[in-house]
Design an enzyme around this catalytic site. Structure first.
Site, short mmCIF file in Angstrom:
data_model
loop_
_atom_site.label_atom_id
_atom_site.label_comp_id
_atom_site.label_asym_id
_atom_site.label_seq_id
_atom_site.Cartn_x
_atom_site.Cartn_y
_atom_site.Cartn_z
CB SER A 25 -0.88 0.03 1.24
OG SER A 25 -1.87 -0.94 1.16
N GLY A 97 -6.35 -3.61 -7.52
CA GLY A 97 -7.47 -2.72 -7.21
C GLY A 97 -6.98 -1.35 -6.77
NE ARG A 125 -11.01 -6.55 -6.12
CZ ARG A 125 -9.94 -6.16 -5.45
NH1 ARG A 125 -8.74 -6.36 -5.98
NH2 ARG A 125 -10.06 -5.62 -4.27
CB SER A 169 -13.03 1.02 0.69
OG SER A 169 -12.10 1.04 -0.38
CD GLN A 171 -8.19 -0.96 -3.17
OE1 GLN A 171 -9.20 -1.19 -3.82
NE2 GLN A 171 -7.20 -1.82 -3.09
CG ASP A 319 -5.33 -6.87 2.52
OD1 ASP A 319 -6.46 -7.01 2.03
OD2 ASP A 319 -4.59 -5.89 2.26
NE ARG A 393 -3.27 -9.42 0.83
CZ ARG A 393 -2.06 -8.87 0.87
NH1 ARG A 393 -1.04 -9.53 1.38
NH2 ARG A 393 -1.85 -7.64 0.41
C1 S3P Z 1 -5.59 -1.29 0.07
C2 S3P Z 1 -6.76 -1.25 0.76
C3 S3P Z 1 -7.57 -2.44 1.07
C4 S3P Z 1 -6.76 -3.72 0.93
C5 S3P Z 1 -5.94 -3.75 -0.31
C6 S3P Z 1 -4.99 -2.56 -0.37
C7 S3P Z 1 -4.90 -0.03 -0.23
O1 S3P Z 1 -8.65 -2.48 0.15
O2 S3P Z 1 -7.63 -4.83 0.99
O3 S3P Z 1 -5.19 -4.94 -0.36
O4 S3P Z 1 -3.71 -0.04 -0.59
O5 S3P Z 1 -5.54 1.03 -0.09
P1 S3P Z 1 -10.00 -1.66 0.46
O6 S3P Z 1 -9.58 -0.34 0.87
O7 S3P Z 1 -10.79 -1.62 -0.80
O8 S3P Z 1 -10.68 -2.46 1.53
#
Ligand code: S3P
Length: 433
Positions: A25, A97, A125, A169, A171, A319, A393
């Site tokens: 991340s 994602g 997704r 989330s 993201q 995760d 994972r």
């Molecule tokens: C992440 C946020 C998480 C996580 C992903 C990485 C990120 O997803 O599951 O592996 O880097 O912001 P979500 O924020 O959609 O839950």
């Protein structure tokens, strides 16, 4: 597509020292923010893996100069948000994602046309969670009726919004924050439960006006670029989780896991291990580039307690769900993990994947729409037909289950580990031989 298989036996021991790969991340974000800065930034200890390569390739397609340095660092010569170029082709976000969602936030504010796609998993997704707020801000986003990739974005002048997110989330939060940086006014985002806050921490270091008040994050227009910054990336707690769980399950095991990022919005797994009565200690805590890091000492524990987790607990260990399910087979009693519907829309449906595969190994595990109940203690037995579902994972969680199980296991689709932990099997071999 070519996939590979790995055969594993019960490990006789799991001992020594290791440093997990750099945090995925934080690596993504360092590439994003350096690319939006005006001038040279250096990212030390960048993760070199499938997901971060997707982000690096995307910014190269947008005209950013990114140079690999010999010591696992990147030099990124950003020219600011205004100078990003229209990509000549479709941007392939691969399995990532984070790349797709954060990039949609950047592209929403650029008067250029771009199309994002991804691999078989990413194309299914959900993207409505970013399409909706970014459209409210003024971007034009087109997708098929399922609101998944491929997705075409024609950005433009954005206006700030106040947005209450339906799911926690990082993201989605980060996508809206990135759009908010270049939108007129003050963008306010509220989450139902706090998700990882790397974006909030790191954007401040790149000179952005970001304020955090509980579950609310406010971002103000930043001008046309961020300020360059030098960032050092800590080791990934989500990758460390596999080996720390292994150390708790393999008899006489003892592992020192170094330089691990321990940001409280990510470290829920360590808190749960402690609640389970695991022998896990944290040493040498220090701050690196605005993130706390430390060394974990994990030892085999013959008596683990079950835990009950609900929606509020999920974001800080999102995760770690697959490996936590593996560990729960060892606890004396019923572990319940609920409020985890988000796990159904990860790289695979992680609830269904882990339930199906752990049952093959003899686990007593019940599936709910929003989670699982696992009854232990059970001694897992090897299976020659374990599937990763192309999910890094799931592959790693099953591999740790396999080294603690009786007999031999074959895990199929193990090339998926290249998404976040390309050296996973080399490290496993070193620590078990
Ligand atoms: C992440 C946020 C998480 C996580 C992903 C990485 C990120 O997803 O599951 O592996 O880097 O912001 P979500 O924020 O959609 O839950």
């Amino acid at each position: 597509m070519k996939t590979s298989s790995v055969t594993l036996q019960k490990a006789k021991h799991l001992r020594g020292e290791m440093t997990p790969p750099p945090d995925k991340s934080i690596s993504h974000r360092a590439v994003f923010f350096s690319s939006l800065a005006h001038g040279k930034s250096t990212v030390k200890n960048i993760l070199k893996a499938g997901d971060t390569n997707s982000t690096i390739n995307a910014f190269r397609m947008l005209g950013v100069l990114i140079e690999e340095l010999p010591d696992n660092s990147l030099s990124i010569d950003g020219r600011g948000f205004m100078q990003l170029k229209e990509p000549q082709d479709v941007i392939d976000c691969g399995n990532s994602g984070t790349t797709a969602r954060l990039l949609s936030g950047v592209l929403a504010g650029k008067k250029i046309f771009s199309v994002l796609t991804g691999d078989q998993s990413l194309r299914y997704r959900p993207m409505l969670r970013v399409i909706e707020p970014l459209t409210q801000m003024g971007a034009k986003i087109f997708s098929r009726d399922n609101n998944c990739l491929p997705m075409a974005i024609k950005g433009g002048s954005l206006k700030a919004i106040e947005y209450r997110m339906r799911v926690a989330s990082a993201q989605v939060k980060s996508a809206i924050m990135l759009a908010g940086l270049f939108a007129a006014g003050e963008t306010v985002i509220e989450e139902p439960v706090k998700s990882r806050d790397h974006t909030e921490r790191m954007l401040k270091a790149y000179g952005a006006d970001v304020r955090v008040d509980g579950l609310k994050v406010t971002v103000r227009f930043t001008g046309d670029s961020l300020t360059p910054c030098d960032i050092a990336v800590p080791a990934d707690i989500s990758s460390a989780a596999f080996f720390s769980a292994g150390a708790l399950m393999v008899e006489d095991a003892q592992l020192m896991i170094k330089d691990v990022g321990l940001n409280p919005t990510r470290a829920g797994f360590i808190d749960v291990l402690k609640k389970m009565g695991a022998d896990v200690k944290v040493h040498d805590e220090k701050e690196v580039s605005g993130e706390i890091t430390g060394t974990l000492l994990c030892k085999y524990t013959d008596r683990l307690q079950p835990v009950t987790l609900s929606e509020k607990d999920i974001p800080s260990l999102i995760d770690e769900f697959p490996i936590l399910c593996v560990l729960a087979t060892r606890a004396s009693g019923v572990t319940e993990i609920r409020g985890a519907t988000e796990l159904r829309v990860k790289e695979s449906d992680r609830i269904s994947s882990i339930v199906t595969e752990l049952r093959k190994m003899g686990a007593k595990i019940e599936e709910y729409p929003d989670g699982v109940a696992i009854e232990g203690p059970v001694t897992l037995r090897g299976s020659d037909n374990l599937q990763s579902y192309g999910d890094h994972r799931i592959a790693m969680a099953l591999s740790i289950a396999a080294i603690s199980a009786e007999g031999e296991s074959v895990i199929h689709g193990t090339d998926a580990v290249g998404i976040s932990y390309p050296d996973f099997y080399d490290t496993l071999k070193r620590l078990t031989h």
